[in-house]
Design a protein around this motif. Sequence first.
Motif, PDB file in Angstrom:
ATOM      1  N   LEU A   1       0.803  -1.213   0.000  1.00 58.99           N
ATOM      2  CA  LEU A   1       0.000   0.000   0.000  1.00 58.99           C
ATOM      3  C   LEU A   1       0.848   1.280   0.000  1.00 58.99           C
ATOM      4  N   GLY A   2       1.743   1.428   0.972  1.00 56.19           N
ATOM      5  CA  GLY A   2       2.491   2.679   1.093  1.00 56.19           C
ATOM      6  C   GLY A   2       3.980   2.569   0.866  1.00 56.19           C
ATOM      7  N   ASN A   3       4.495   1.362   0.683  1.00 58.94           N
ATOM      8  CA  ASN A   3       5.918   1.109   0.426  1.00 58.94           C
ATOM      9  C   ASN A   3       6.802   1.489   1.613  1.00 58.94           C
ATOM     10  N   ILE A   4       6.279   1.259   2.837  1.00 60.09           N
ATOM     11  CA  ILE A   4       7.123   1.498   4.008  1.00 60.09           C
ATOM     12  C   ILE A   4       7.177   0.301   4.954  1.00 60.09           C
TER      13      ILE A   4
ATOM     14  N   PHE B   1      16.571  -2.653   5.963  1.00 63.41           N
ATOM     15  CA  PHE B   1      15.469  -2.138   5.151  1.00 63.41           C
ATOM     16  C   PHE B   1      15.675  -0.633   5.013  1.00 63.41           C
ATOM     17  N   ASN B   2      16.271  -0.210   3.908  1.00 62.25           N
ATOM     18  CA  ASN B   2      16.619   1.204   3.800  1.00 62.25           C
ATOM     19  C   ASN B   2      16.287   1.831   2.452  1.00 62.25           C
ATOM     20  N   SER B   3      15.443   1.181   1.657  1.00 62.84           N
ATOM     21  CA  SER B   3      15.066   1.801   0.382  1.00 62.84           C
ATOM     22  C   SER B   3      14.093   2.950   0.648  1.00 62.84           C
ATOM     23  N   LYS B   4      14.077   3.899  -0.250  1.00 62.28           N
ATOM     24  CA  LYS B   4      13.172   5.047  -0.119  1.00 62.28           C
ATOM     25  C   LYS B   4      11.851   4.734  -0.815  1.00 62.28           C
TER      26      LYS B   4
ATOM     27  N   ILE C   1       6.200   8.867  -0.172  1.00 59.60           N
ATOM     28  CA  ILE C   1       7.267   8.998  -1.166  1.00 59.60           C
ATOM     29  C   ILE C   1       8.503   9.653  -0.543  1.00 59.60           C
ATOM     30  N   GLY C   2       9.654   9.019  -0.752  1.00 65.35           N
ATOM     31  CA  GLY C   2      10.924   9.532  -0.265  1.00 65.35           C
ATOM     32  C   GLY C   2      11.290   9.134   1.154  1.00 65.35           C
ATOM     33  N   GLN C   3      10.364   8.493   1.863  1.00 63.00           N
ATOM     34  CA  GLN C   3      10.620   8.108   3.251  1.00 63.00           C
ATOM     35  C   GLN C   3      11.295   6.740   3.336  1.00 63.00           C
ATOM     36  N   LEU C   4      12.051   6.545   4.406  1.00 65.26           N
ATOM     37  CA  LEU C   4      12.587   5.226   4.725  1.00 65.26           C
ATOM     38  C   LEU C   4      11.451   4.334   5.200  1.00 65.26           C
TER      39      LEU C   4
END
Length: 158
Positions: free
Chosen positions: A11-14, A68-71, A49-52
């Motif tokens: 959903l949010g990629n975090i 886990f450190n992709s943005k 977007i842009g968050q760790l």
Amino acid sequence: MKKVSLLFVCLGNICRSPAAEDITKKIAEDKGILTLLDIDSAGIGDWHIGQLPDARMRKHGYIHGYKFNSKARQICMNDFNRFDYIIAMDKDNYSYLSNIAPNKECKKKILRISDYLKLYPNYDKIPDPYYGDDDDFENVIILLEDACKNLPLSLFNK
């Protein structure tokens, strides 16, 4: 040799998709095939977007030896052309991706990660831990470790 490319989507990629991204990278690295793969993650929404990744997911990942450190980023239409496989974390993500796929060929690329759970076949999704507690984040990592080992990549079977 052409790289095999995978995009994990939640959903949010975090939480789930960046965890799946790094877990799969670690599996591939351990098998000596990381250079043969292009692995990324994205979210359906644009909220992060842009968050760790979520700090709780990073904490639990660290316990298991992951970083886990992709943005975070949002999926875009070009992703359907760029990636060989687009792997949804749950039924809602799968439905959304299927609805926005530009054609039948692109729709065939969309997979449900829960279809690759071998140790936990009663799960029909990787549950979103965002509103949960530590146990929920831990559960996601355990489920993803199982599913990512079983993805339909001939490279993983070497």
